[in-house]
Write a protein that holds these residues in place. Structure first.
Motif, PDB file in Angstrom:
ATOM      1  N   CYS A  25     -37.970   2.558  29.334  1.00 58.79           N
ATOM      2  CA  CYS A  25     -39.311   2.991  29.478  1.00 58.79           C
ATOM      3  C   CYS A  25     -39.377   4.712  29.189  1.00 58.79           C
ATOM      4  N   TYR A  26     -40.736   5.018  28.523  1.00 60.28           N
ATOM      5  CA  TYR A  26     -41.022   6.494  28.043  1.00 60.28           C
ATOM      6  C   TYR A  26     -41.128   7.134  29.528  1.00 60.28           C
ATOM      7  N   PHE A  27     -41.500   6.356  30.500  1.00 59.65           N
ATOM      8  CA  PHE A  27     -41.577   7.166  31.855  1.00 59.65           C
ATOM      9  C   PHE A  27     -40.456   7.319  32.775  1.00 59.65           C
ATOM     10  N   GLY A  28     -39.166   6.941  31.982  1.00 67.35           N
ATOM     11  CA  GLY A  28     -38.042   7.068  32.800  1.00 67.35           C
ATOM     12  C   GLY A  28     -37.938   6.043  33.953  1.00 67.35           C
ATOM     13  N   LEU A  74     -55.969   1.651  26.195  1.00 67.97           N
ATOM     14  CA  LEU A  74     -55.612   1.987  27.588  1.00 67.97           C
ATOM     15  C   LEU A  74     -54.247   1.512  28.150  1.00 67.97           C
ATOM     16  N   ALA A  75     -53.319   2.458  28.384  1.00 67.21           N
ATOM     17  CA  ALA A  75     -52.010   2.068  28.480  1.00 67.21           C
ATOM     18  C   ALA A  75     -51.756   2.690  29.915  1.00 67.21           C
ATOM     19  N   GLY A  76     -50.303   2.857  30.083  1.00 65.58           N
ATOM     20  CA  GLY A  76     -49.903   3.347  31.376  1.00 65.58           C
ATOM     21  C   GLY A  76     -48.814   4.067  31.286  1.00 65.58           C
ATOM     22  N   GLY A  77     -47.968   3.955  32.466  1.00 70.16           N
ATOM     23  CA  GLY A  77     -47.584   2.726  33.510  1.00 70.16           C
ATOM     24  C   GLY A  77     -48.394   1.520  33.005  1.00 70.16           C
ATOM     25  N   GLU A  78     -48.793   0.829  34.000  1.00 72.97           N
ATOM     26  CA  GLU A  78     -49.542  -0.559  33.986  1.00 72.97           C
ATOM     27  C   GLU A  78     -50.833  -0.542  34.349  1.00 72.97           C
ATOM     28  N   PRO A  79     -51.715  -0.653  33.406  1.00 70.02           N
ATOM     29  CA  PRO A  79     -53.128  -0.143  33.522  1.00 70.02           C
ATOM     30  C   PRO A  79     -53.617  -1.424  34.152  1.00 70.02           C
ATOM     31  N   LEU A  80     -53.248  -2.658  34.051  1.00 72.57           N
ATOM     32  CA  LEU A  80     -54.090  -3.733  34.468  1.00 72.57           C
ATOM     33  C   LEU A  80     -53.934  -3.955  36.162  1.00 72.57           C
ATOM     34  N   VAL A 101     -56.553  -2.993  25.464  1.00 68.42           N
ATOM     35  CA  VAL A 101     -55.632  -2.705  26.690  1.00 68.42           C
ATOM     36  C   VAL A 101     -54.266  -3.018  26.474  1.00 68.42           C
ATOM     37  N   CYS A 102     -53.378  -2.267  26.664  1.00 69.38           N
ATOM     38  CA  CYS A 102     -51.968  -2.372  26.405  1.00 69.38           C
ATOM     39  C   CYS A 102     -51.290  -2.678  27.942  1.00 69.38           C
ATOM     40  N   THR A 103     -50.664  -3.985  27.919  1.00 69.02           N
ATOM     41  CA  THR A 103     -50.184  -4.407  29.254  1.00 69.02           C
ATOM     42  C   THR A 103     -48.928  -5.056  29.529  1.00 69.02           C
ATOM     43  N   SER A 104     -48.110  -4.949  30.485  1.00 68.99           N
ATOM     44  CA  SER A 104     -47.119  -5.720  30.502  1.00 68.99           C
ATOM     45  C   SER A 104     -47.192  -7.302  30.637  1.00 68.99           C
ATOM     46  N   GLY A 105     -48.580  -7.795  30.940  1.00 69.65           N
ATOM     47  CA  GLY A 105     -49.008  -9.090  30.776  1.00 69.65           C
ATOM     48  C   GLY A 105     -49.150  -9.972  31.913  1.00 69.65           C
ATOM     49  N   SER A 176     -43.357  -5.782  20.725  1.00 72.26           N
ATOM     50  CA  SER A 176     -41.949  -5.902  21.044  1.00 72.26           C
ATOM     51  C   SER A 176     -41.052  -4.511  20.728  1.00 72.26           C
ATOM     52  N   VAL A 177     -40.503  -4.109  21.468  1.00 75.30           N
ATOM     53  CA  VAL A 177     -39.366  -2.920  21.392  1.00 75.30           C
ATOM     54  C   VAL A 177     -38.301  -3.679  20.554  1.00 75.30           C
ATOM     55  N   ILE A 178     -37.927  -3.061  19.416  1.00 74.41           N
ATOM     56  CA  ILE A 178     -36.660  -3.445  18.767  1.00 74.41           C
ATOM     57  C   ILE A 178     -35.522  -2.224  18.845  1.00 74.41           C
ATOM     58  N   GLN A 204     -41.857  -2.910  17.478  1.00 73.10           N
ATOM     59  CA  GLN A 204     -41.895  -1.308  17.278  1.00 73.10           C
ATOM     60  C   GLN A 204     -40.432  -0.849  17.869  1.00 73.10           C
ATOM     61  N   PRO A 205     -39.676   0.179  16.721  1.00 75.00           N
ATOM     62  CA  PRO A 205     -38.535   0.618  17.129  1.00 75.00           C
ATOM     63  C   PRO A 205     -38.271   1.426  18.493  1.00 75.00           C
ATOM     64  N   ILE A 206     -37.335   1.498  19.010  1.00 73.21           N
ATOM     65  CA  ILE A 206     -37.058   1.971  20.222  1.00 73.21           C
ATOM     66  C   ILE A 206     -37.078   3.503  20.272  1.00 73.21           C
TER      67      ILE A 206
HETATM   68  C1  LIG Z   1     -45.425   2.627  28.246  1.00 74.68           C
HETATM   69  S1  LIG Z   1     -46.007   0.982  28.238  1.00 74.68           S
HETATM   70  C2  LIG Z   1     -47.338   1.072  29.042  1.00 74.68           C
HETATM   71  C3  LIG Z   1     -48.191  -0.166  28.891  1.00 74.68           C
HETATM   72  C4  LIG Z   1     -47.659  -1.375  29.725  1.00 74.68           C
HETATM   73  N1  LIG Z   1     -46.880  -1.047  31.072  1.00 74.68           N
HETATM   74  C5  LIG Z   1     -46.739  -2.171  28.891  1.00 74.68           C
HETATM   75  O1  LIG Z   1     -45.588  -2.348  29.031  1.00 74.68           O
HETATM   76  O2  LIG Z   1     -47.232  -2.843  27.835  1.00 74.68           O
HETATM   77  C6  LIG Z   1     -46.611   0.979  26.129  1.00 74.68           C
HETATM   78  C7  LIG Z   1     -45.721   0.440  25.276  1.00 74.68           C
HETATM   79  O3  LIG Z   1     -44.582   1.333  25.211  1.00 74.68           O
HETATM   80  C8  LIG Z   1     -43.407   0.378  24.938  1.00 74.68           C
HETATM   81  N2  LIG Z   1     -42.205   1.267  25.248  1.00 74.68           N
HETATM   82  C9  LIG Z   1     -41.852   1.833  26.450  1.00 74.68           C
HETATM   83  N3  LIG Z   1     -40.673   2.712  26.347  1.00 74.68           N
HETATM   84  C10 LIG Z   1     -40.414   2.692  25.279  1.00 74.68           C
HETATM   85  C11 LIG Z   1     -39.543   3.244  24.316  1.00 74.68           C
HETATM   86  N4  LIG Z   1     -38.478   4.285  24.871  1.00 74.68           N
HETATM   87  N5  LIG Z   1     -39.477   3.058  22.947  1.00 74.68           N
HETATM   88  C12 LIG Z   1     -40.177   2.311  22.251  1.00 74.68           C
HETATM   89  N6  LIG Z   1     -41.394   1.648  23.045  1.00 74.68           N
HETATM   90  C13 LIG Z   1     -41.315   2.021  24.254  1.00 74.68           C
HETATM   91  C14 LIG Z   1     -43.566  -0.494  25.961  1.00 74.68           C
HETATM   92  O4  LIG Z   1     -42.608  -1.826  25.431  1.00 74.68           O
HETATM   93  C15 LIG Z   1     -45.093  -1.048  25.565  1.00 74.68           C
HETATM   94  O5  LIG Z   1     -45.054  -1.730  24.473  1.00 74.68           O
END
Ligand SMILES: C[S@@+](CC[C@H](N)C(=O)[O-])C[C@H]1O[C@@H](n2cnc3c(N)ncnc32)[C@H](O)[C@@H]1O
Ligand code: SF4
Length: 350
Positions: A25-28, A74-80, A101-105, A176-178, A204-206
């Motif tokens: 995750c981008y948030f570490g 609207l994204a997060g963390g988890e916005p919902l 809304v961008c969510t983990s679902g 989806s993260v590829i 979407q590429p990692i």
């Molecule tokens: C940071 S999340 C926030 C919204 C929500 N929590 C979610 O998971 O959809 C937004 C998007 O970034 C993707 N993501 C997070 N870290 C990533 C990374 N290092 N590279 C590519 N995509 C990433 C997540 O899979 C999600 O699709």
């Protein structure tokens, strides 16, 4: 978007994510940041104590109507899992903005929440699911609570689609993260999206910092470029009844994994797209490279500020940027967001 409302915001609303502990995750990760919190401006953390208050978020939202901003992701963390999101969406929709809304679902398994999103007129819901294979997905996107993994995400998508019925909105899609380990999901996840009745899919590429401990295991390298191209070609050739990112995006993904950085003439970042972090800071683009290169005089915040003072009317051609990379290529599908802008989109649905 309405005429004159051509700016999009990607707004990370909250730092905390009670939903999943995605390892990339981008948030570490909470585990790492419990030991050492990042201190640099612009570096995200699920444990950040600096998120704006609800009042500050809502006050800024109320100023968007009087600005060129027309679409808010609207994204997060988890916005919902942040309750004031309902009030926030109400403000944005009352003011005529498009809301994605961008969510983990997982939260979509709450019937009352799905009904609220539909009644409020949310335009699209992007759900994150990395793989058609539950084991792969749950290995890299482990849920925080048992039972909130792949199955719960798929049932959340189905619940929203069922509650929406034949209504035109919200559009529902899968992001989806590829990584190096799931290249075949470039096509397998869109196929799953079709089977579920979704409207769009975005592989979407990692993007990982060079020092991230998963770089070796997950990052895409120049050796993956031929396979990436092949799977994207297969995806477009399949003509699935689904909206996909424009074809140029697939080429950009392959190019981003082959060169660490490249030049983008007239980038949309800082012109028609901006990124807002949970602490209120505003950036031209979410790319870590771009954030690190931002001059101190361009450090801005939404705190106690009106949107029209932050986002001038776009010129349609932003500044040249030499930092195009895998860290920002994911922004391309957001700029046009084809599922809400049918012209020029790869629309295969009849
Ligand atoms: C940071 S999340 C926030 C919204 C929500 N929590 C979610 O998971 O959809 C937004 C998007 O970034 C993707 N993501 C997070 N870290 C990533 C990374 N290092 N590279 C590519 N995509 C990433 C997540 O899979 C999600 O699709
Ligand atoms: S669900 Fe979203 S915010 Fe939470 S850890 Fe996963 S990618 Fe990050």
């Amino acid at each position: 978007m309405k005429p004159g409302k051509t700016v999009s915001l990607l707004w990370g609303l909250r730092s905390f994510c009670a939903s999943h502990g995605c390892r990339y995750c981008y948030f570490g990760t909470v585990a790492e940041h419990s030991v050492q919190m990042p201190t640099q401006l612009g570096v995200l953390s699920h444990l950040s104590p600096n998120d704006l208050t609800t009042e500050q978020v809502l006050a800024f939202a109320g100023t968007l109507a009087d600005s060129p901003v027309g679409r808010v992701f609207l994204a997060g963390g988890e916005p919902l899992l942040w309750r004031p999101i309902i009030k926030l969406i109400e403000i944005l929709k009352t003011d005529g903005l498009e809301v994605v809304v961008c969510t983990s679902g997982v939260a979509l398994n709450r019937a009352d929440l799905c009904d609220q999103l539909i009644e409020l007129g949310v335009d699209a819901v992007s759900v994150s699911l990395d793989s058609a294979d539950p084991v792969h997905n749950d290995q890299w996107r482990p849920p925080r609570r048992e039972g909130d993994g792949w199955k719960a995400v798929v049932s959340g998508i189905s619940a929203l689609l069922e509650a929406r019925g034949p209504a035109p909105r919200p559009k529902v899609g899968i992001y989806s993260v590829i990584t190096a380990r799931n290249l075949t999901d470039i096509i397998a996840v869109p196929e799953l999206a079709v089977a579920l009745g979704c409207d769009y899919a975005v592989p979407q590429p990692i993007a990982l910092d060079p020092g991230h401990k998963l770089v070796k295991a997950l990052s895409l390298t120049p050796e993956h470029a031929p396979e990436l191209r092949q799977h994207f070609d297969e995806l477009y050739a399949a003509e699935l009844p689904l909206v996909l990112p424009e074809r140029a995006y697939a080429r950009q993904v392959a190019s981003a994994v082959t060169k660490p950085t490249d030049l983008v003439p007239g980038c949309f970042g800082g012109d028609t797209l901006f990124f807002v972090q949970p602490d209120g800071t505003v950036w031209d683009c979410p790319s870590g490279l771009k954030i690190a290169a931002t001059a101190p005089e361009r450090h801005r915040t939404i705190k106690d500020t009106a949107a029209r003072d932050l986002f001038p009317a776009p010129t349609g051609c932003g500044a040249d940027c030499s930092l195009f990379s895998v860290d920002c290529v994911n922004m391309w599908p957001l700029t046009g967001f084809p599922v809400l802008s049918p012209t020029g989109a790869e629309v295969h649905r009849a």
